[in-house]
Design a protein around this motif. Structure first.
Motif, short mmCIF file in Angstrom:
data_model
loop_
_atom_site.label_atom_id
_atom_site.label_comp_id
_atom_site.label_asym_id
_atom_site.label_seq_id
_atom_site.Cartn_x
_atom_site.Cartn_y
_atom_site.Cartn_z
N ALA A 297 30.68 38.94 46.56
CA ALA A 297 31.04 39.65 45.32
C ALA A 297 32.55 39.70 45.12
CB ALA A 297 30.45 41.07 45.37
N ILE A 298 33.30 39.89 46.21
CA ILE A 298 34.77 39.88 46.12
C ILE A 298 35.26 38.52 45.66
CG2 ILE A 298 36.87 39.90 47.53
CD1 ILE A 298 36.01 42.67 46.92
N ALA A 299 34.67 37.46 46.20
CA ALA A 299 35.06 36.11 45.81
C ALA A 299 34.78 35.86 44.33
CB ALA A 299 34.32 35.08 46.67
N ALA A 300 33.63 36.33 43.84
CA ALA A 300 33.29 36.14 42.43
C ALA A 300 34.25 36.90 41.52
CB ALA A 300 31.85 36.60 42.19
N HIS A 308 38.77 44.97 37.06
CA HIS A 308 37.80 46.07 37.04
C HIS A 308 36.53 45.71 37.81
CE1 HIS A 308 40.42 48.14 34.29
NE2 HIS A 308 40.39 47.10 33.45
N GLU A 309 36.14 44.45 37.75
CA GLU A 309 35.00 44.00 38.55
C GLU A 309 35.33 44.09 40.04
OE1 GLU A 309 31.26 42.46 39.60
OE2 GLU A 309 32.03 43.42 37.79
N PHE A 310 36.58 43.75 40.36
CA PHE A 310 37.04 43.84 41.75
C PHE A 310 36.96 45.29 42.23
CE2 PHE A 310 40.27 44.15 45.06
CZ PHE A 310 40.04 43.00 45.81
N GLU A 311 37.41 46.23 41.40
CA GLU A 311 37.34 47.64 41.78
C GLU A 311 35.89 48.11 41.91
OE1 GLU A 311 39.71 49.41 38.66
OE2 GLU A 311 41.35 49.73 40.07
N ARG A 312 35.03 47.63 41.02
CA ARG A 312 33.62 48.02 41.09
C ARG A 312 32.98 47.54 42.38
NH1 ARG A 312 28.81 46.24 40.82
NH2 ARG A 312 29.53 44.08 40.63
N VAL A 313 33.31 46.31 42.80
CA VAL A 313 32.77 45.76 44.05
C VAL A 313 33.28 46.57 45.24
CG1 VAL A 313 32.79 43.75 45.57
CG2 VAL A 313 32.46 43.46 43.11
N ARG A 314 34.55 46.92 45.22
CA ARG A 314 35.10 47.72 46.31
C ARG A 314 34.43 49.09 46.40
NH1 ARG A 314 41.49 47.97 45.97
NH2 ARG A 314 41.12 49.27 47.79
N ALA A 315 34.10 49.67 45.24
CA ALA A 315 33.43 50.97 45.25
C ALA A 315 31.97 50.83 45.71
CB ALA A 315 33.47 51.58 43.84
N GLU A 316 31.32 49.75 45.29
CA GLU A 316 29.92 49.56 45.66
C GLU A 316 29.75 49.29 47.15
OE1 GLU A 316 26.14 46.59 44.57
OE2 GLU A 316 28.03 46.49 43.43
N TYR A 317 30.65 48.48 47.70
CA TYR A 317 30.58 48.12 49.12
C TYR A 317 31.70 48.81 49.90
CZ TYR A 317 27.51 44.36 47.48
OH TYR A 317 26.49 43.64 46.90
N ASP A 318 31.92 50.06 49.58
CA ASP A 318 33.05 50.77 50.21
C ASP A 318 32.88 50.87 51.72
OD1 ASP A 318 35.46 52.56 49.99
OD2 ASP A 318 34.04 53.98 50.87
#
Length: 464
Positions: A297-300, A308-318
Motif C-alpha cells: 500500500a505504501i508503494a502504491a 493523503h493516500e500515504f497518510e491514510r495507509v500509515r494510519a491504517e497500518y499504524d
C-alpha cells in the motif's frame, strides 16, 4: 508408582506422559508427573538422559499452557540437576529454557525476563560457570535492548567484551559485537555502529560462522547502508539475509522481516515497480500478512504521489509500520519527500501565492505548510521568500534572487585582499627606511673616527 526403583521406570513413565494429551483436565496432572520425574533421586546415566528430555518436554508443555510463572520457576528448580551433567550441556538447556521464557505465548514482561536472567547470572557466578555466565550476560544485554534501556545494555556489553576478548571466544565475540552495533544504531551513533559491525564481521571471518548468524550480520549491514541512503547495497544484503532465513525455515518471522526491508529499499530508491516483481517471485509467493500488505500500500501511494493516500495507509497500518523503528524512520523521510513534491506541484503556476490558499489546497495546517516551505527555501530547494506581513509566498523567476549577501561577502573578501597588500607594501617600505637611517648613522660614526685619527699641525710658538 514409586519412580525411584529402577532407571527403566523413568523411561516408561516418560513414554506414558508423551502419549497423554497436553490440554484438558489432565494438563495439571501432566505437569506434576514431569516434576516428579525431575525430583527423582536417581543419578545414573540413563536417569540423567530421561531427566534432560523431561526438562525440554515440560518447558514446551508450559509454553502450550501459557504458564509463565511455572516456567520461570522451572529455571530455578533444575539448577541442582546441572551438577550431574557437563557444563556445555547445561548451557544448552539454559539457553533453550530462556528461549521458551521469551516465547510470545507466555506474554512474559521484559521485567520478569530480566529478573530471571539476573538471578541465573548470579547463580552461574557463584558456581564459577564462566561460559554460561557470558551467554546469560549477552541475553541480559539483549533484553535491555528490547526494553529500550540502551545505556544499561551498553554498560553490560562493555564489561562482557573485556572478558570475552581476554578469553578469545570468537563465537561469542561475533554475537556480542553484533548486538553492540544494534545498540549504537538505536542511539543514533552511526560511526560506532559501523565499527562494531566491522569488528563482528572480522571475528566471523576467523571462524566458521553458522548461516543463521551470517544472516543476522547481513541484516545489520543492510540497516546501516540504508541509513546512509545506499539503498542498492542495502537491498543486496537484505536479499542475502532473506534467502538464508528462507532456506533454513520457510515462512519464519526473520525471513518476512528481511522481505519487508527489501521492499522498503526499493520504495526509498524510487523503484516502486520492482515491488510487484519481488512479490511475484517464487520464494516470496507464500509470504503474506499485514506487514507485506502495508508495504504494498505504501508503494502504491508513493507511485501515485498521493500524500493523503500515504497518510491514510500509515494510519491504517499504524501498528505494523510504527512498531518497527527502522521502517518508521524511513517512512518519515518518504513523507517529507512526498510533501515537498506536493507543495511544489501546488505552487508551480504562481509567482506569488497566499499561504492560506496553499494550506487549503494541500489540506494541511497553515503552520505545517509555512514551516515546510521555510525549510525548502533554506535547503535551496525553492527559490523564493516568505512575506510574513502579507502571509504569502513570493517565488523568484529563474535565477532572480537577492544577491546582496553574496555581493557583500565578495566585497569584504576583496577589501581584505587590498588591506593585506597595502600592509605588506608598507612593512617593506618601513624596513627600507630603517636600513637607510642605520647606514647614514654608520657613515657619520666612521667620519668622526677618521677626524679623530688625523695628526694635528705644529703651532707657531714652537717654531720660533
Amino acid at each position: 508408582m514409586d519412580l525411584d526403583e529402577e532407571p527403566h521406570v523413568l523411561v516408561r513413565e516418560l513414554e506414558r506422559l508423551q502419549a497423554l494429551p497436553h490440554t484438558g483436565p489432565q494438563a495439571a496432572e501432566l505437569v506434576r508427573a514431569y516434576e516428579q520425574i525431575l525430583a527423582s533421586d536417581l543419578k545414573d546415566e540413563q536417569a540423567v538422559r530421561v531427566k534432560e528430555q523431561a526438562i525440554y518436554q515440560l518447558g514446551d508443555l508450559l509454553v502450550e499452557q501459557a504458564n509463565a510463572p511455572a516456567l520461570n520457576q522451572l529455571l530455578r528448580t533444575v539448577r541442582p540437576f546441572f551438577a550431574l551433567i557437563p557444563k556445555a550441556k547445561t548451557a544448552k538447556i539454559v539457553r533453550k529454557l530462556f528461549d521458551l521464557v521469551g516465547h510470545e505465548n507466555l506474554r512474559n514482561t521484559l521485567e520478569e525476563q530480566i529478573t530471571v536472567c539476573e538471578e541465573s547470572i548470579e547463580w552461574s557466578r557463584q558456581e564459577k560457570r564462566t561460559f554460561l555466565r557470558h551467554r546469560l550476560q549477552s541475553r541480559l544485554a539483549d533484553l535491555f535492548f528490547q526494553k529500550g534501556a540502551f545505556q544499561q545494555a551498553l554498560s553490560t556489553l562493555t564489561a562482557l567484551l573485556r572478558e570475552v576478548r581476554r578469553l578469545d571466544d570468537k563465537q561469542l565475540l561475533v554475537e556480542v559485537q553484533l548486538l553492540e552495533s544494534r545498540v549504537y544504531h538505536a542511539l543514533k551513533n552511526l560511526s560506532k555502529a559501523k565499527a562494531a559491525l566491522v569488528a563482528s564481521r572480522t571475528a566471523a571471518n576467523a571462524i566458521y560462522c553458522p548461516p543463521l548468524q551470517q544472516a543476522h550480520l547481513d541484516s545489520m549491514s543492510g540497516v546501516l547502508h540504508a541509513q546512509e541512503k545506499d539503498f542498492k547495497t542495502a537491498f543486496s544484503y537484505f536479499y542475502e539475509a532473506f534467502e538464508t532465513h528462507h532456506s533454513l525455515e520457510a515462512l519464519c518471522p526473520a525471513a518476512k522481516k528481511a522481505l519487508k526491508y527489501m521492499l522498503l529499499c526499493r520504495i526509498m530508491s524510487g523503484n516502486v515497480d520492482d515491488v510487484t516483481n519481488i512479490l511475484s517471485s517464487k520464494n516470496v509467493l507464500h509470504y503474506s500478512g499485514r506487514e507485506i500488505d502495508a508495504m504494498k500500500a505504501i508503494a502504491a501511494a508513493y507511485k501515485a504521489r498521493n500524500l493523503h493516500e500515504f497518510e491514510r495507509v500509515r494510519a491504517e497500518y499504524d501498528h505494523e509500520l510504527a512498531a518497527d523503528p527502522i521502517v518508521a524512520s524511513h517512512l518519515l523521510e518518504l513523507y517529507d519527500a512526498l510533501l515537498e513534491q506536493h507543495l511544489t506541484r501546488v505552487i508551480e503556476p504562481y509567482r506569488q501565492v497566499d499561504l492560506p490558499h496553499v494550506a487549503k489546497k494541500v489540506k494541511l495546517e497553515l503552520a505545517t505548510v509555512e514551516a515546510k516551505l521555510s525549510q525548502m527555501i533554506l535547503d535551496k530547494k525553492l527559490n523564493g521568500t516568505i512575506d510574513q506581513t502579507n502571509a504569502c509566498l513570493i517565488i523568484f523567476e529563474g535565477d532572480a534572487r537577492d544577491t546582496s549577501y553574496e555581493a557583500a561577502l565578495q566585497t569584504v573578501e576583496n577589501m581584505t585582499k587590498v588591506v593585506d597588500a597595502l600592509m605588506a607594501k608598507w612593512e617593506g617600505k618601513f624596513e627600507k627606511i630603517l636600513e637607510e637611517e642605520k647606514k647614514e648613522e654608520e657613515k657619520k660614526k666612521e667620519k668622526e673616527k677618521e677626524k679623530k685619527a688625523e695628526p694635528q699641525p705644529p703651532s707657531a710658538s714652537s717654531g720660533s
